[in-house]
Design a protein around this motif. Structure first.
Motif, PDB file in Angstrom:
ATOM      1  N   SER A 119       0.944  -1.067   0.001  1.00  0.00           N
ATOM      2  CA  SER A 119      -0.275   0.187  -0.032  1.00  0.00           C
ATOM      3  C   SER A 119       0.986   1.026  -0.096  1.00  0.00           C
ATOM      4  CB  SER A 119      -1.115  -0.057   0.918  1.00  0.00           C
ATOM      5  OG  SER A 119       0.150  -0.125   2.393  1.00  0.00           O
ATOM      6  N   ASN A 120       2.126   1.528   0.862  1.00  0.00           N
ATOM      7  CA  ASN A 120       3.061   2.534   0.817  1.00  0.00           C
ATOM      8  C   ASN A 120       3.548   2.564  -0.906  1.00  0.00           C
ATOM      9  OD1 ASN A 120       1.661   2.216   3.235  1.00  0.00           O
ATOM     10  ND2 ASN A 120       3.397   2.339   4.933  1.00  0.00           N
ATOM     11  N   ALA A 121       4.295   1.443  -0.591  1.00  0.00           N
ATOM     12  CA  ALA A 121       4.807   1.695  -2.599  1.00  0.00           C
ATOM     13  C   ALA A 121       3.728   2.100  -3.472  1.00  0.00           C
ATOM     14  CB  ALA A 121       5.171   0.188  -2.658  1.00  0.00           C
ATOM     15  N   VAL A 122       2.404   1.816  -3.197  1.00  0.00           N
ATOM     16  CA  VAL A 122       1.683   2.524  -4.724  1.00  0.00           C
ATOM     17  C   VAL A 122       1.912   3.762  -3.963  1.00  0.00           C
ATOM     18  CG1 VAL A 122      -0.553   2.633  -4.797  1.00  0.00           C
ATOM     19  CG2 VAL A 122       0.568  -0.066  -4.240  1.00  0.00           C
ATOM     20  N   HIS A 123       1.877   4.375  -2.844  1.00  0.00           N
ATOM     21  CA  HIS A 123       1.541   5.877  -2.836  1.00  0.00           C
ATOM     22  C   HIS A 123       2.161   6.832  -2.916  1.00  0.00           C
ATOM     23  CE1 HIS A 123      -2.220   5.269  -0.287  1.00  0.00           C
ATOM     24  NE2 HIS A 123      -1.988   4.699   0.998  1.00  0.00           N
ATOM     25  N   LYS A 124       3.711   6.164  -2.970  1.00  0.00           N
ATOM     26  CA  LYS A 124       4.899   7.000  -3.148  1.00  0.00           C
ATOM     27  C   LYS A 124       4.981   7.047  -4.171  1.00  0.00           C
ATOM     28  CE  LYS A 124       7.865   4.791   0.657  1.00  0.00           C
ATOM     29  NZ  LYS A 124       8.567   3.963   1.220  1.00  0.00           N
ATOM     30  N   LEU A 125       4.814   5.863  -5.206  1.00  0.00           N
ATOM     31  CA  LEU A 125       4.396   6.288  -6.427  1.00  0.00           C
ATOM     32  C   LEU A 125       3.842   7.323  -7.257  1.00  0.00           C
ATOM     33  CD1 LEU A 125       5.632   2.455  -7.774  1.00  0.00           C
ATOM     34  CD2 LEU A 125       6.612   4.862  -7.170  1.00  0.00           C
ATOM     35  N   LYS A 126       1.980   7.013  -6.222  1.00  0.00           N
ATOM     36  CA  LYS A 126       1.338   8.045  -7.076  1.00  0.00           C
ATOM     37  C   LYS A 126       1.709   9.210  -7.539  1.00  0.00           C
ATOM     38  CE  LYS A 126      -2.488   4.860  -7.391  1.00  0.00           C
ATOM     39  NZ  LYS A 126      -3.841   4.177  -6.739  1.00  0.00           N
ATOM     40  N   ALA A 127       2.193   9.912  -5.468  1.00  0.00           N
ATOM     41  CA  ALA A 127       2.305  11.118  -5.722  1.00  0.00           C
ATOM     42  C   ALA A 127       3.499  11.651  -6.936  1.00  0.00           C
ATOM     43  CB  ALA A 127       3.872  10.901  -3.730  1.00  0.00           C
ATOM     44  N   PHE A 128       3.774  10.753  -7.516  1.00  0.00           N
ATOM     45  CA  PHE A 128       4.542  11.350  -8.390  1.00  0.00           C
ATOM     46  C   PHE A 128       4.582  11.258  -9.857  1.00  0.00           C
ATOM     47  CE2 PHE A 128       7.219  11.394  -4.079  1.00  0.00           C
ATOM     48  CZ  PHE A 128       7.227  12.661  -4.116  1.00  0.00           C
ATOM     49  N   GLY A 129       2.789  10.345  -9.636  1.00  0.00           N
ATOM     50  CA  GLY A 129       2.909   9.963 -11.540  1.00  0.00           C
ATOM     51  C   GLY A 129       3.397   9.146 -11.687  1.00  0.00           C
ATOM     52  N   LEU A 130       3.942   8.312 -10.832  1.00  0.00           N
ATOM     53  CA  LEU A 130       5.116   6.875 -11.193  1.00  0.00           C
ATOM     54  C   LEU A 130       4.101   5.120 -11.429  1.00  0.00           C
ATOM     55  CD1 LEU A 130       8.713   8.537  -9.686  1.00  0.00           C
ATOM     56  CD2 LEU A 130       8.069   8.790 -11.838  1.00  0.00           C
ATOM     57  N   ASP A 131       2.935   5.748 -11.423  1.00  0.00           N
ATOM     58  CA  ASP A 131       2.417   4.187 -11.097  1.00  0.00           C
ATOM     59  C   ASP A 131       2.144   4.509 -12.156  1.00  0.00           C
ATOM     60  OD1 ASP A 131       0.717   6.458 -11.069  1.00  0.00           O
ATOM     61  OD2 ASP A 131      -0.658   5.570 -10.750  1.00  0.00           O
ATOM     62  N   LYS A 132       1.799   4.904 -13.544  1.00  0.00           N
ATOM     63  CA  LYS A 132       0.776   4.167 -15.089  1.00  0.00           C
ATOM     64  C   LYS A 132       1.620   2.998 -15.524  1.00  0.00           C
ATOM     65  CE  LYS A 132      -1.075   8.788 -14.750  1.00  0.00           C
ATOM     66  NZ  LYS A 132      -0.585   9.112 -13.740  1.00  0.00           N
ATOM     67  N   ALA A 133       3.031   2.889 -15.356  1.00  0.00           N
ATOM     68  CA  ALA A 133       3.692   2.106 -16.258  1.00  0.00           C
ATOM     69  C   ALA A 133       3.744   0.569 -15.267  1.00  0.00           C
ATOM     70  CB  ALA A 133       4.927   2.378 -16.429  1.00  0.00           C
ATOM     71  N   ILE A 134       3.288   0.794 -14.375  1.00  0.00           N
ATOM     72  CA  ILE A 134       3.289  -0.643 -13.275  1.00  0.00           C
ATOM     73  C   ILE A 134       1.908  -1.131 -12.979  1.00  0.00           C
ATOM     74  CG2 ILE A 134       4.322  -1.061 -10.961  1.00  0.00           C
ATOM     75  CD1 ILE A 134       6.247   0.014 -12.047  1.00  0.00           C
ATOM     76  N   ASP A 135       2.645  -2.779 -13.318  1.00  0.00           N
ATOM     77  CA  ASP A 135       1.305  -3.771 -12.662  1.00  0.00           C
ATOM     78  C   ASP A 135       1.984  -3.763 -11.368  1.00  0.00           C
ATOM     79  OD1 ASP A 135      -0.501  -5.625 -12.567  1.00  0.00           O
ATOM     80  OD2 ASP A 135       0.742  -6.544 -14.152  1.00  0.00           O
ATOM     81  N   PHE A 136       0.908  -3.787 -10.132  1.00  0.00           N
ATOM     82  CA  PHE A 136       1.832  -4.117  -9.353  1.00  0.00           C
ATOM     83  C   PHE A 136       1.166  -5.489  -8.731  1.00  0.00           C
ATOM     84  CE2 PHE A 136       1.451   0.564  -8.842  1.00  0.00           C
ATOM     85  CZ  PHE A 136       2.010   1.271  -8.367  1.00  0.00           C
ATOM     86  N   GLU A 137       0.193  -6.314  -9.447  1.00  0.00           N
ATOM     87  CA  GLU A 137      -0.374  -7.109  -8.867  1.00  0.00           C
ATOM     88  C   GLU A 137       1.321  -8.339  -9.012  1.00  0.00           C
ATOM     89  OE1 GLU A 137      -3.023  -8.510  -7.830  1.00  0.00           O
ATOM     90  OE2 GLU A 137      -3.777  -6.047  -8.210  1.00  0.00           O
TER      91      GLU A 137
END
Length: 233
Positions: A119-137
């Motif tokens: 959950s914290n990894a998702v928050h960290k990347l989303k805060a800077f728009g770095l989550d779009k290319a990541i498959d967290f699953e």
């Protein structure tokens, strides 16, 4: 899909040290009822390991219930501070462009292999728009009580189950900043791109056995070329 790129999060993609330390202190207080005196150093280790050592160095006799309670408290305390991340943290130089550029490679899957809980990894990347290319699953996270090398293999297994392709040292790359990341890649079965943006020097990363060492992620073309070179085999 024939390439798996796993990114470390802290000091590779983002630096949110101030907020993370506050969240740890708050979680410690929530679980123990005492103020945090000393936080165990991260050194590329998972949150589960940091929690155990932090409890011990602060004189807490660790019991079975402490880890799940601390993990839950850490998720709550960090989430409560997530809106401060953009102002009190930063994306590492070149991180956004590097993620975007790697995503354009044929057959690539990008996820994370991090000591941070999911959950914290998702928050960290989303805060800077770095989550779009990541498959967290298909990632590996700090609440999973495995050595990082084993966690790498877990991530490879998740990617195989999700995408139907086998991922081995021939087509898996870990990108991280610590000698511990390099060791995980060597043992777990992945090529290693090390970036000297964290607490390990370029010399230490080379000595640990990294395949390629970069000063940081600021040259996206260089990052893409490194991933392509290590997975085109």
């Amino acid at each position: 899909m024939n390439r798996l790129v796993l990114w470390n999060v802290d000091l590779t993609l983002v630096d949110v040290t101030i907020v993370a330390r506050e969240a740890y202190a708050d979680a410690f207080r929530m679980v123990t009822g005492r103020p945090l005196v000393k936080l165990a150093p991260a050194m590329g280790r998972p949150d589960s390991e940091i929690i155990f050592e932090t409890l011990a160095v602060n004189g807490i006799a660790v019991e079975d219930h402490h880890l799940p309670k601390f993990l839950d408290a850490l998720a709550v305390s960090f989430a409560a501070r997530r809106k401060r991340l953009p102002s009190e943290g930063r994306a590492m130089p070149g991180a956004k462009d590097a993620l975007k550029a790697v995503s354009r490679l044929d057959g690539v899957i990008q996820s994370v292999l991090t000591g941070t809980i999911r959950s914290n990894a998702v928050h960290k990347l989303k805060a800077f728009g770095l989550d779009k290319a990541i498959d967290f699953e298909v990632g590996g996270y700090g609440e999973e009580v495995y050595p990082k090398a084993t966690l790498l293999q877990v991530a490879q297994g998740r990617a195989k189950e999700r995408y139907g392709a086998a991922f081995t040292s021939a087509n898996t790359v870990l990108i991280g900043d610590s000698a511990r990341d390099v060791q995980a890649a060597r043992i777990g079965g992945a090529a290693m791109i090390a970036v000297a943006s964290g607490r390990s020097t370029a010399a230490e990363l080379r000595d640990a056995g990294a395949d390629i060492v970069l000063p940081d992620l600021s040259n996206a073309s260089e990052v893409v070329a490194a991933v392509a070179r290590l997975t085109d085999r």
